[in-house]
Design an enzyme around this catalytic site. Structure first.
Site, PDB file in Angstrom:
ATOM      1  N   ASP A  94       0.797  -1.197  -0.005  1.00 41.73           N
ATOM      2  CA  ASP A  94      -0.067  -0.051   0.163  1.00 41.73           C
ATOM      3  C   ASP A  94       0.856   1.223   0.166  1.00 41.73           C
ATOM      4  O   ASP A  94       0.160   2.322   0.539  1.00 41.73           O
ATOM      5  CB  ASP A  94      -0.800   0.109   1.063  1.00 41.73           C
ATOM      6  CG  ASP A  94      -0.176   0.406   2.617  1.00 41.73           C
ATOM      7  OD1 ASP A  94       1.102  -0.171   2.512  1.00 41.73           O
ATOM      8  OD2 ASP A  94      -0.928   0.987   3.359  1.00 41.73           O
ATOM      9  N   GLU A  95       2.175   1.259  -0.266  1.00 42.26           N
ATOM     10  CA  GLU A  95       2.801   2.412  -0.459  1.00 42.26           C
ATOM     11  C   GLU A  95       3.956   2.496  -1.565  1.00 42.26           C
ATOM     12  O   GLU A  95       4.479   1.503  -2.019  1.00 42.26           O
ATOM     13  CB  GLU A  95       3.622   2.546   0.917  1.00 42.26           C
ATOM     14  CG  GLU A  95       3.262   3.500   1.825  1.00 42.26           C
ATOM     15  CD  GLU A  95       4.208   3.453   3.149  1.00 42.26           C
ATOM     16  OE1 GLU A  95       4.514   4.492   3.475  1.00 42.26           O
ATOM     17  OE2 GLU A  95       4.601   2.506   3.405  1.00 42.26           O
TER      18      GLU A  95
END
Length: 471
Positions: A94-95
């Site tokens: 998620d990054e």
DNA sequence: TCTGGGGTCCTAGTGCCC
DNA sequence: TCTGGGGCACTAGGACCC
């Protein structure tokens, strides 16, 4: 992405929207992977033991992670980032860092803001989830900005304001400063970024060692020249299991190590890799952890070779008192398969010698092969993990709300429906079966890329991971 | 209270070779 | 033959990240 796993579950399950949701291991030794913002109000946070989370938020929904779903959403977001720039550096599911200049998506603050704002809209449109964007001149600052932007925001750190912004912040804000280094610095009277800068580089090196000291001092001065790197090679592949109850039986420990070795090799092969160094990890009953490793003459992806090496390493480990975790890993990776001829020849010789004596399975690692180690769990018992999607012949699509005592409770709803009704079935009900997750946004097709752009996928996830840090 | 899983990077000790 | 130092590979552990 904001509270990624929990947000994805809320998007998939209308009845959980606006409610406290905790995603993580549900066993007696599980920890929280992600808590929704509603659950964080009760003090639940990542890495907290699940038992503690249950005490703090007894009415929250507790779900096991569904990595296949998160990976698909991650790939969608990655696609959006790659449309902005060829330089995208995923950090996790998620990054990600994005070099906007390299993609000519931004050349000044105004254009960067515009690109960031559009990205957030696109993420929402494509995935149905919110993401936060941090814009700055370096990776460190972009990451700090994205943290400040959460949830659902955009923060820009303007050039020239970095030192003033960082100065009063806690040392823990800087990447690489965890609990241990934070404590170390605190004992030396250093608690803020300004105090790191005042202490001077020599003092930092004295306190933390060469690499860490130099790096931290530079960060405190807001100096961070690390480039956004699109392609990162995998350095190691490993699998590990924590057991609900400590294992005392030495034979069982040996069997588990063999199973882990097989799983590890499967992952290695799926990634098209082989490796030279075999690592055994043992966490004992008292949480002390030790590793033992052995380096072979050449890289291997032969399950027999890895199993044997892991077994040899285990012989040197005292497991009296019990073990709570076992792991097997392979490092010293090569992206080709050059078999360890010596080890293979030896394994073959031993196999031939043993032929006729026993029916020990050989190399079963063909596609879809099962573990060769006998399972302790009775076969054919159907499992209904909390939160997983199911389909019922009559009632349609739903998800497992809970199971036990021969019953499974299902809530029938989809990402596009109103909150649905709950029904309970016998766990062996033939009308009920596990189902694939539905896309969170109707009509979106997950972009299962074949790796035609940028780097070829590696490791198990096909390709790694994103966030909204933009440098 | 009681601590997951999958990684990366760094440091220090040791043994070997030249 | 012995000793010492530099460089390297290997091993083990620790810290950190998401």
């Amino acid at each position: 992405m904001d509270a990624f796993f929990a947000s994805a579950e809320q998007a998939a399950k209308p009845s959980l929207r606006g409610k406290a949701v905790v995603v993580g291991g549900l066993g007696p030794r599980g920890v929280v992977a992600t808590a929704s913002y509603e659950a964080r109000v009760f003090g639940v946070h990542s890495a907290m033991p699940m038992a503690q989370a249950r005490r703090l938020a007894p009415n929250a929904a507790y779900l096991v992670p569904r990595f296949a779903l998160y990976r698909e959403i991650s790939e969608q977001v990655m696609g959006l980032l790659r449309a902005l720039s060829p330089l995208v550096e995923p950090l996790s599911l998620d990054e990600a860092f994005v070099d906007l200049e390299a993609g000519e998506a931004a050349w000044d603050e105004a254009s960067a803001r515009l690109a960031g704002a559009k990205l957030r809209v696109d993420i929402r449109t494509v995935t149905g989830l919110t993401g936060s964007v941090g814009l700055a001149g370096s990776k460190m600052l972009a990451k700090i900005a994205s943290e400040q932007a959460k949830p659902d925001g955009l923060v820009v750190i303007e050039p020239g304001t970095e030192r003033a912004l960082l100065g009063p912040m806690s040392v823990r804000t800087l990447p690489g400063v965890g609990p241990a280094t934070g404590d170390h610095l605190r004992r030396a009277g250093i608690t803020t970024v300004d105090e790191i800068a005042e202490a001077g580089e020599d003092e930092l090196v004295r306190l933390l060692g060469k690499a860490h000291g130099h790096a931290l001092y530079a960060m405190a001065l807001a100096h961070d020249e690390r480039p956004v790197v699109a392609e990162r090679e995998t350095k190691s592949v490993s699998v590990e299991d924590t057991y609900d109850v400590d294992i005392h039986d030495r034979m069982r420990v040996g069997l588990e190590v063999q199973r882990l070795a097989d799983r590890c090799v499967r992952r290695l092969r799926d990634a098209g890799l082989s490796g030279r160094t075999i690592v055994l990890k043992v966490r004992r009953y008292d949480f002390s952890t030790l590793t033992r490793s052995e380096t072979l003459r050449g890289p291997t992806d032969d399950p027999g070779v890895v199993r044997e090496a892991a077994a040899r390493l285990l012989e040197a480990v005292d497991t009296t008192g019990g073990v709570r975790l076992l792991g097997v890993g392979v490092s010293g990776l090569a992206d080709y398969t050059q078999e360890d001829l010596f080890a293979q020849a030896q394994a073959q010789a031993e196999a031939e010698a043993a032929a006729g004596e026993s029916a020990v399975p050989e190399h079963p690692d063909e596609e879809g092969a099962q573990d060769t180690v006998p399972e302790q769990v009775p076969p054919a018992e159907r499992r209904w993990p909390a939160g997983h999607d199911v389909r019922h012949a009559e009632y349609g699509h739903g998800w497992v709300q809970g199971s036990g005592l021969g019953r499974v409770t299902v809530r029938f709803e989809t990402p596009y429906s109103e909150p649905g009704r709950v029904r309970t079935f016998r766990t062996d009900d033939v009308a009920l079966e596990l189902a694939d997750p539905l896309p969170l946004v109707r009509g979106t097709v997950c972009d299962r890329r074949g790796g035609e752009v940028g780097s070829a996928p590696r490791a198990e996830c096909g390709w790694p991971r994103p966030r909204g840090g933009a440098a």
